[in-house]
Design a protein around this motif. Structure first.
Motif, mmCIF file in Angstrom:
data_model
loop_
_atom_site.group_PDB
_atom_site.id
_atom_site.type_symbol
_atom_site.label_atom_id
_atom_site.label_comp_id
_atom_site.label_asym_id
_atom_site.label_seq_id
_atom_site.Cartn_x
_atom_site.Cartn_y
_atom_site.Cartn_z
ATOM 1 N N VAL A 262 0.921 -1.200 -0.132
ATOM 2 C CA VAL A 262 0.103 -0.200 0.246
ATOM 3 C C VAL A 262 0.492 1.385 0.055
ATOM 4 O O VAL A 262 1.518 0.951 1.079
ATOM 5 N N ALA A 263 0.910 2.572 -1.045
ATOM 6 C CA ALA A 263 1.666 2.806 -1.329
ATOM 7 C C ALA A 263 0.727 4.385 -0.893
ATOM 8 O O ALA A 263 -0.491 4.031 -1.636
ATOM 9 N N ASP A 264 1.697 5.992 -0.589
ATOM 10 C CA ASP A 264 0.434 6.789 -0.649
ATOM 11 C C ASP A 264 1.054 7.687 -2.468
ATOM 12 O O ASP A 264 1.213 6.705 -3.194
ATOM 13 N N HIS A 265 -0.246 8.616 -2.846
ATOM 14 C CA HIS A 265 0.121 9.370 -3.182
ATOM 15 C C HIS A 265 1.577 10.166 -3.619
ATOM 16 O O HIS A 265 2.028 9.888 -5.380
ATOM 17 N N ARG A 266 2.516 9.476 -2.870
ATOM 18 C CA ARG A 266 3.807 9.708 -3.415
ATOM 19 C C ARG A 266 4.911 7.933 -3.588
ATOM 20 O O ARG A 266 6.032 8.670 -4.159
ATOM 21 N N LEU A 267 4.380 7.495 -3.974
ATOM 22 C CA LEU A 267 4.604 6.009 -3.875
ATOM 23 C C LEU A 267 5.640 5.876 -3.128
ATOM 24 O O LEU A 267 6.301 4.826 -2.693
ATOM 25 N N ARG A 268 5.532 6.393 -1.919
ATOM 26 C CA ARG A 268 5.841 6.081 -0.331
ATOM 27 C C ARG A 268 4.590 4.745 0.154
ATOM 28 O O ARG A 268 3.727 5.245 0.368
ATOM 29 N N THR A 269 5.573 3.876 1.208
ATOM 30 C CA THR A 269 4.812 2.369 2.316
ATOM 31 C C THR A 269 5.296 2.820 3.527
ATOM 32 O O THR A 269 5.017 4.435 3.396
ATOM 33 N N ALA A 281 2.507 -3.122 -6.413
ATOM 34 C CA ALA A 281 2.263 -1.872 -5.308
ATOM 35 C C ALA A 281 0.526 -0.839 -5.801
ATOM 36 O O ALA A 281 0.279 -0.602 -7.152
ATOM 37 N N SER A 282 0.016 -0.873 -5.028
ATOM 38 C CA SER A 282 -1.100 0.567 -5.439
ATOM 39 C C SER A 282 -0.506 1.387 -4.810
ATOM 40 O O SER A 282 -0.228 1.833 -3.690
ATOM 41 N N PHE A 283 -1.757 2.162 -4.836
ATOM 42 C CA PHE A 283 -1.964 3.921 -4.723
ATOM 43 C C PHE A 283 -2.819 4.383 -5.128
ATOM 44 O O PHE A 283 -3.779 4.078 -6.205
ATOM 45 N N PRO A 284 -3.396 5.901 -4.171
ATOM 46 C CA PRO A 284 -4.737 6.504 -4.690
ATOM 47 C C PRO A 284 -3.994 7.422 -5.585
ATOM 48 O O PRO A 284 -4.103 8.430 -5.990
ATOM 49 N N SER A 285 -5.721 7.353 -6.428
ATOM 50 C CA SER A 285 -6.042 7.995 -7.258
ATOM 51 C C SER A 285 -7.119 8.878 -7.341
ATOM 52 O O SER A 285 -8.320 8.935 -7.347
ATOM 53 N N LEU A 286 -6.232 10.245 -6.902
ATOM 54 C CA LEU A 286 -7.863 11.346 -7.078
ATOM 55 C C LEU A 286 -8.233 11.878 -8.095
ATOM 56 O O LEU A 286 -9.816 11.228 -8.010
ATOM 57 N N ARG A 287 -7.783 10.811 -9.921
ATOM 58 C CA ARG A 287 -9.001 11.544 -10.701
ATOM 59 C C ARG A 287 -9.477 9.867 -10.936
ATOM 60 O O ARG A 287 -11.359 10.670 -11.162
ATOM 61 N N TYR A 288 -9.616 9.163 -10.648
ATOM 62 C CA TYR A 288 -10.776 7.868 -9.943
ATOM 63 C C TYR A 288 -11.549 8.051 -8.914
ATOM 64 O O TYR A 288 -12.129 7.257 -9.051
ATOM 65 N N GLY A 289 -10.788 8.530 -7.423
ATOM 66 C CA GLY A 289 -11.135 8.083 -6.137
ATOM 67 C C GLY A 289 -11.618 7.350 -5.880
ATOM 68 O O GLY A 289 -12.147 6.852 -4.903
ATOM 69 N N GLY A 290 -10.245 6.816 -6.018
ATOM 70 C CA GLY A 290 -10.042 5.291 -5.173
ATOM 71 C C GLY A 290 -8.591 5.077 -5.609
ATOM 72 O O GLY A 290 -7.383 5.331 -6.455
ATOM 73 N N ARG A 291 -8.612 3.460 -4.400
ATOM 74 C CA ARG A 291 -7.456 2.799 -4.873
ATOM 75 C C ARG A 291 -6.699 2.274 -6.027
ATOM 76 O O ARG A 291 -7.972 1.117 -6.205
ATOM 77 N N LEU A 292 -5.518 2.225 -6.961
ATOM 78 C CA LEU A 292 -5.738 1.442 -8.080
ATOM 79 C C LEU A 292 -4.693 0.043 -7.619
ATOM 80 O O LEU A 292 -3.138 0.824 -7.080
ATOM 81 N N VAL A 322 3.217 13.406 -7.181
ATOM 82 C CA VAL A 322 2.364 13.089 -6.711
ATOM 83 C C VAL A 322 2.043 12.190 -8.640
ATOM 84 O O VAL A 322 2.217 12.661 -9.168
ATOM 85 N N TYR A 323 1.786 10.795 -7.361
ATOM 86 C CA TYR A 323 1.536 10.073 -8.853
ATOM 87 C C TYR A 323 -0.215 9.561 -9.120
ATOM 88 O O TYR A 323 -0.538 9.446 -8.200
ATOM 89 N N ASP A 324 -0.843 9.718 -9.886
ATOM 90 C CA ASP A 324 -1.887 10.373 -9.895
ATOM 91 C C ASP A 324 -1.783 10.112 -11.633
ATOM 92 O O ASP A 324 -2.315 10.443 -12.807
ATOM 93 N N ARG A 387 -6.762 9.540 -25.133
ATOM 94 C CA ARG A 387 -5.821 10.109 -23.548
ATOM 95 C C ARG A 387 -6.025 11.237 -23.279
ATOM 96 O O ARG A 387 -6.084 11.581 -21.675
ATOM 97 N N ARG A 388 -5.469 11.925 -24.091
ATOM 98 C CA ARG A 388 -5.502 13.554 -23.905
ATOM 99 C C ARG A 388 -6.733 13.779 -22.861
ATOM 100 O O ARG A 388 -6.794 14.920 -22.515
ATOM 101 N N LEU A 389 -7.873 13.329 -23.842
ATOM 102 C CA LEU A 389 -9.109 14.141 -23.093
ATOM 103 C C LEU A 389 -9.312 13.666 -21.909
ATOM 104 O O LEU A 389 -9.912 14.428 -20.783
ATOM 105 N N ILE A 390 -8.825 12.159 -21.500
ATOM 106 C CA ILE A 390 -9.394 11.971 -20.204
ATOM 107 C C ILE A 390 -7.912 12.179 -19.020
ATOM 108 O O ILE A 390 -8.471 13.224 -18.048
ATOM 109 N N GLU A 391 -7.139 12.718 -19.887
ATOM 110 C CA GLU A 391 -5.827 13.606 -18.779
ATOM 111 C C GLU A 391 -6.739 15.238 -18.442
ATOM 112 O O GLU A 391 -6.014 15.163 -17.260
#
Length: 413
Positions: A262-269, A281-292, A322-324, A387-391
């Motif tokens: 379980v990593a955070d938004h900076r990929l720290r454990t 590793a999983s990480f929280p996604s602000l874009r998708y509102g959950g952990r991926l 931040v990784y998202d 992909r660009r539209l999603i971003e």
């Protein structure tokens, strides 16, 4: 390293150890050098081979079109210490020590990049002729079987199963794919999207048996739950993968429901100065509102840049990276190039671009009028624009998006 990097890079006495020499591990080590880290970097890999890329294993390497898929990285020039054929066994975060087959390895910063391991077929371990396709050695064992045109049974109609079946048919083998679910890719895609893909198997001369489970495997044959006995010179198991994190048991590192770090938004454990990246590793996604938890090549390519930036930022006191990302992957199967971007789980509308009975088509998933994911079959331009539209989070006109003759980007509101 270039002379410019050597002249401008700050000195750093911290020792970075990367556990795992696949895409995520290699790219982390490389990104550290590219971003100016000058301290010692050690890359530890369980396999004895020079670090290599995995996607070609189910294509060029498997078919004998390439001997290997080693990364084009000059580790010596980058001053990256390689320790290969060295399995990691445990972690003691309080002591900042990584335990390995070759003994303890101290670190100041550790990056966990041990990837994923294939799920094995219960009852089939140790049976001659049963194979996985995850490593270079796996591909080397399977290559002569395809060259000899053995009858092949593939267990699992996921991405790996489809890619292997494609290669086996290209080699001239008789191929049967056995899938417990009612459709291929049932775990990855909605039924309405997976259904057209089921036809690809028959079109390629592959027998697809759905709603079917393997009762047992014996040398030269597979017995199905309906009593059918399939001849099998080779059995290839592709029923999924799970994070390769068993070695972290007892370390205190927080693991998720699927065994991932379980990593955070900076990929720290959960441990100080320990990061995790890639398939493990999983990480929280602000874009998708959950952990991926993303088991795909692009995630293992992109995440290391964030890890490297944050390792350097720890000492410099810079802004956190931040990784998202917008997840992305591709697959080549049955003469089609399939690409996916985004995350469709929470979509509230589906828009089709083209007829799925045709060779090329795209399906788009929208949420609150914005594109959140798309699957493009033979339409790479749709994928690039989508992909660009999603971003950007751009609203789309669904009626315009449904017209396959229009560029997808023209549907932006």
């Amino acid at each position: 390293m270039s002379e410019q990097t050597q002249e401008t890079a700050p000195s750093d006495a911290r020792r970075v150890v990367v556990a795992g020499a696949g895409m995520a591990g290699v790219q982390t080590a490389v990104a550290l050098r590219e971003q100016g880290f000058t301290g010692p970097v050690t890359l530890i890999g369980a396999e004895p081979h020079q670090p290599y890329d995995r996607p070609p294993l189910s294509k060029a390497v498997l078919l004998g079109k390439a001997e290997d898929s080693a990364f084009d990285v000059d580790f010596e020039d980058l001053d990256i210490e390689l320790r290969l054929g060295c399995e990691v066994l445990g972690l003691r975060p309080a002591d900042r020590v990584l335990d390995t087959e070759a003994g303890p390895v101290p670190y100041d910063v550790l990056v966990i990049a041990t990837g994923a391991e294939p799920v094995r077929l219960p009852g089939a371990e140790g049976v001659p002729g049963v194979h996985l396709l995850r490593t270079l050695d796996d591909a080397a064992r399977l290559r002569p079987l395809l060259a000899e045109k053995h009858d092949v049974v593939v267990v699992g109609a996921g991405w790996i199963g489809a890619e292997f079946a494609t290669a086996a048919r290209e080699a001239g083998c008789v191929v049967t794919v056995v899938e417990a679910a009612g459709l291929p890719l049932a775990q990855a895609l909605p039924a309405e999207v997976a259904a057209p893909m089921a036809r690809w198997y028959a079109d390629a001369g592959v027998e697809l048996r759905t709603h079917t489970r393997v009762r047992s495997v014996e040398p030269g044959a597979v017995l199905l739950d309906d009593g059918t006995r399939l001849p099998a010179g080779a059995v290839v198991v592709g029923i999924g993968a799970r994070p390769a994190t068993g070695w972290l048991t007892g370390s205190g590192i927080e693991l998720g429901e699927q065994g991932e770090v379980v990593a955070d938004h900076r990929l720290r454990t959960s441990a100080p100065s320990v990061y995790a990246v890639g398939d493990c590793a999983s990480f929280p996604s602000l874009r998708y509102g959950g952990r991926l938890l993303v088991h795909h090549w692009d995630n293992a390519l992109q995440g290391p840049r964030t890890v490297a930036a944050n390792i350097l930022g720890e000492a410099a006191g810079g802004e956190p990276a931040v990784y998202d990302p917008v997840p992305y992957f591709w697959s080549e199967q049955f003469g089609r190039f399939v690409q996916y971007a985004g995350h469709h789980a929470d979509a509230d509308r589906t828009v089709w671009r083209g007829d799925p009975a045709d060779q090329a088509w795209t399906v788009c998933w929208l949420r609150d009028g914005r594109l959140v994911a798309l699957l493009a079959v033979g339409r790479p331009r749709d994928l690039a624009q989508g992909r660009r539209l999603i971003e950007a989070g751009t609203p789309l006109d669904p009626d315009l998006a449904a017209d396959p003759a229009r560029p997808l980007k023209s549907a932006a509101r």
